[in-house]
Design a protein around this motif. Structure first.
Motif, PDB file in Angstrom:
ATOM      1  N   UNK A  43       0.815  -1.207   0.000  1.00 39.04           N
ATOM      2  CA  UNK A  43       0.000   0.000   0.000  1.00 39.04           C
ATOM      3  C   UNK A  43       0.854   1.266   0.000  1.00 39.04           C
ATOM      4  N   UNK A  44       0.452   2.236  -0.820  1.00 40.86           N
ATOM      5  CA  UNK A  44       1.037   3.574  -0.812  1.00 40.86           C
ATOM      6  C   UNK A  44      -0.029   4.535  -1.331  1.00 40.86           C
ATOM      7  N   UNK A  45      -0.694   5.281  -0.424  1.00 37.58           N
ATOM      8  CA  UNK A  45      -1.761   6.193  -0.837  1.00 37.58           C
ATOM      9  C   UNK A  45      -1.299   7.167  -1.926  1.00 37.58           C
ATOM     10  N   UNK A  46      -2.104   7.283  -2.970  1.00 35.10           N
ATOM     11  CA  UNK A  46      -1.829   8.169  -4.106  1.00 35.10           C
ATOM     12  C   UNK A  46      -0.431   7.949  -4.685  1.00 35.10           C
ATOM     13  N   UNK A  47      -0.056   6.712  -4.826  1.00 35.65           N
ATOM     14  CA  UNK A  47       1.273   6.387  -5.380  1.00 35.65           C
ATOM     15  C   UNK A  47       1.426   7.040  -6.751  1.00 35.65           C
ATOM     16  N   UNK A  48       2.518   7.799  -6.920  1.00 33.30           N
ATOM     17  CA  UNK A  48       2.689   8.543  -8.164  1.00 33.30           C
ATOM     18  C   UNK A  48       4.064   8.389  -8.806  1.00 33.30           C
ATOM     19  N   UNK A  49       5.118   8.281  -8.013  1.00 37.65           N
ATOM     20  CA  UNK A  49       6.452   8.238  -8.602  1.00 37.65           C
ATOM     21  C   UNK A  49       7.301   7.125  -8.032  1.00 37.65           C
ATOM     22  N   UNK A  50       8.092   6.465  -8.885  1.00 30.06           N
ATOM     23  CA  UNK A  50       9.043   5.446  -8.435  1.00 30.06           C
ATOM     24  C   UNK A  50      10.381   5.689  -9.129  1.00 30.06           C
ATOM     25  N   UNK A  51      11.464   5.442  -8.390  1.00 26.57           N
ATOM     26  CA  UNK A  51      12.810   5.663  -8.920  1.00 26.57           C
ATOM     27  C   UNK A  51      13.767   4.660  -8.298  1.00 26.57           C
ATOM     28  N   UNK A  52      14.490   3.913  -9.146  1.00 27.28           N
ATOM     29  CA  UNK A  52      15.464   2.944  -8.666  1.00 27.28           C
ATOM     30  C   UNK A  52      16.812   3.624  -8.489  1.00 27.28           C
ATOM     31  N   UNK A  53      17.379   3.491  -7.276  1.00 27.75           N
ATOM     32  CA  UNK A  53      18.691   4.048  -6.938  1.00 27.75           C
ATOM     33  C   UNK A  53      19.701   2.907  -7.027  1.00 27.75           C
ATOM     34  N   UNK A  54      20.336   2.776  -8.193  1.00 32.00           N
ATOM     35  CA  UNK A  54      21.215   1.641  -8.430  1.00 32.00           C
ATOM     36  C   UNK A  54      22.443   1.674  -7.521  1.00 32.00           C
ATOM     37  N   UNK A  55      22.962   2.854  -7.240  1.00 31.84           N
ATOM     38  CA  UNK A  55      24.152   2.983  -6.402  1.00 31.84           C
ATOM     39  C   UNK A  55      23.911   2.443  -5.001  1.00 31.84           C
ATOM     40  N   UNK A  56      22.758   2.751  -4.458  1.00 32.65           N
ATOM     41  CA  UNK A  56      22.419   2.313  -3.091  1.00 32.65           C
ATOM     42  C   UNK A  56      21.588   1.042  -3.072  1.00 32.65           C
ATOM     43  N   UNK A  57      21.159   0.595  -4.252  1.00 33.78           N
ATOM     44  CA  UNK A  57      20.292  -0.585  -4.362  1.00 33.78           C
ATOM     45  C   UNK A  57      19.012  -0.406  -3.537  1.00 33.78           C
ATOM     46  N   UNK A  58      18.377   0.744  -3.743  1.00 33.92           N
ATOM     47  CA  UNK A  58      17.147   1.086  -3.037  1.00 33.92           C
ATOM     48  C   UNK A  58      16.101   1.566  -4.041  1.00 33.92           C
ATOM     49  N   UNK A  59      14.837   1.397  -3.665  1.00 39.64           N
ATOM     50  CA  UNK A  59      13.737   1.925  -4.461  1.00 39.64           C
ATOM     51  C   UNK A  59      13.105   3.091  -3.709  1.00 39.64           C
ATOM     52  N   UNK A  60      12.993   4.235  -4.387  1.00 37.27           N
ATOM     53  CA  UNK A  60      12.320   5.396  -3.824  1.00 37.27           C
ATOM     54  C   UNK A  60      10.929   5.490  -4.433  1.00 37.27           C
ATOM     55  N   UNK A  61       9.959   5.884  -3.599  1.00 34.83           N
ATOM     56  CA  UNK A  61       8.582   6.027  -4.071  1.00 34.83           C
ATOM     57  C   UNK A  61       7.933   7.216  -3.370  1.00 34.83           C
ATOM     58  N   UNK A  62       7.073   7.916  -4.103  1.00 31.03           N
ATOM     59  CA  UNK A  62       6.379   9.066  -3.523  1.00 31.03           C
ATOM     60  C   UNK A  62       4.882   8.928  -3.768  1.00 31.03           C
ATOM     61  N   UNK A  63       4.120   9.344  -2.772  1.00 32.12           N
ATOM     62  CA  UNK A  63       2.674   9.340  -2.884  1.00 32.12           C
ATOM     63  C   UNK A  63       2.075  10.258  -1.837  1.00 32.12           C
ATOM     64  N   UNK A  64       1.043  10.989  -2.193  1.00 33.27           N
ATOM     65  CA  UNK A  64       0.378  11.918  -1.284  1.00 33.27           C
ATOM     66  C   UNK A  64       1.401  12.860  -0.642  1.00 33.27           C
ATOM     67  N   UNK A  65       1.617  12.747   0.682  1.00 34.71           N
ATOM     68  CA  UNK A  65       2.556  13.644   1.370  1.00 34.71           C
ATOM     69  C   UNK A  65       3.751  12.886   1.934  1.00 34.71           C
TER      70      UNK A  65
END
Length: 211
Positions: free
Chosen positions: A150-172
């Motif tokens: 779950x991620x309310x109002x999920x809108x953006x995703x970005x893979x950070x290859x250097x850190x091997x992390x996934x960033x995601x933004x939604x709502x606030x």
């Protein structure tokens, strides 16, 4: 779409003073296309490449009709492929040379997608029935999510290859996820960081070059 207009305007301003601008990929209706920004500076729009869902039999019929309002077009793999999302509920990975659809899925109110390691992909599904979440897929299995969170109002995703992390933004909220059990057939996303953002309705994520 608004950001695409702003970028295009910047390219038009740079053209006359001799700076060669990169081609610009545009979406927002039922067509995704690439324009030559140097030609656009002279007042003529030249489409270097374009894609429509119509006519692509590798897509189910209902999905071909769901690419009428595209809201993200993201070049990946050095521009050889394009990830396309549509507000009407569809995502696709397209080969740029042939236009052929390599992967697809029904994603309610799809707003963003990103390639992940091990030939996997994550899509952001926003406010709609069965939406407000992130969905993980295998590229070899179209339309079959492996995991959802779950991620309310999920809108953006970005893979950070250097850190091997996934960033995601939604709502606030801005979130950072770790890939868990990624070598298995039951992968998941583990939340590692969550931070509030200044305003509601967070939309897009973009990496910034580090000096």
């Amino acid at each position: 779409m608004r950001s695409g207009i702003l970028i295009g305007t910047l390219c038009l301003l740079l053209g006359p003073i001799g700076l060669r601008a990169a081609p610009l990929m545009v979406c927002g209706g039922d067509e995704v296309y690439l324009i030559d920004t140097d030609t656009a500076a002279s007042g003529k729009v030249e489409k270097l490449w374009k894609w429509h869902a119509k006519g692509h039999d590798e897509l189910p019929a209902d999905l071909r009709a769901s690419f009428t309002e595209t809201d993200e077009c993201k070049p990946v793999n050095d521009g050889r492929q394009v990830l396309i999302c549509a507000y009407d509920g569809a995502c696709a990975l397209v080969d740029r040379d042939s236009g052929r659809v390599l992967w697809y899925a029904h994603v309610p109110n799809a707003h963003s997608a990103e390639l992940l390691p091990n030939d996997r992909l994550v899509a952001a599904s926003s406010r709609r029935k069965d939406g407000d979440r992130l969905l993980v897929y295998n590229l070899s299995k179209p339309d079959k999510p492996l995991f959802a969170v779950s991620l309310p109002r999920a809108h953006g995703v970005l893979w950070d290859d250097k850190r091997q992390k996934l960033w995601a933004v939604g709502d606030d909220e801005l979130r950072c996820y770790e890939l868990k059990d990624w070598e298995s057939d039951k992968p998941s996303l583990k939340l590692s960081v969550s931070s509030k953002i200044p305003d509601k309705d967070g939309h897009d994520l973009q990496s910034a070059a580090q000096g």
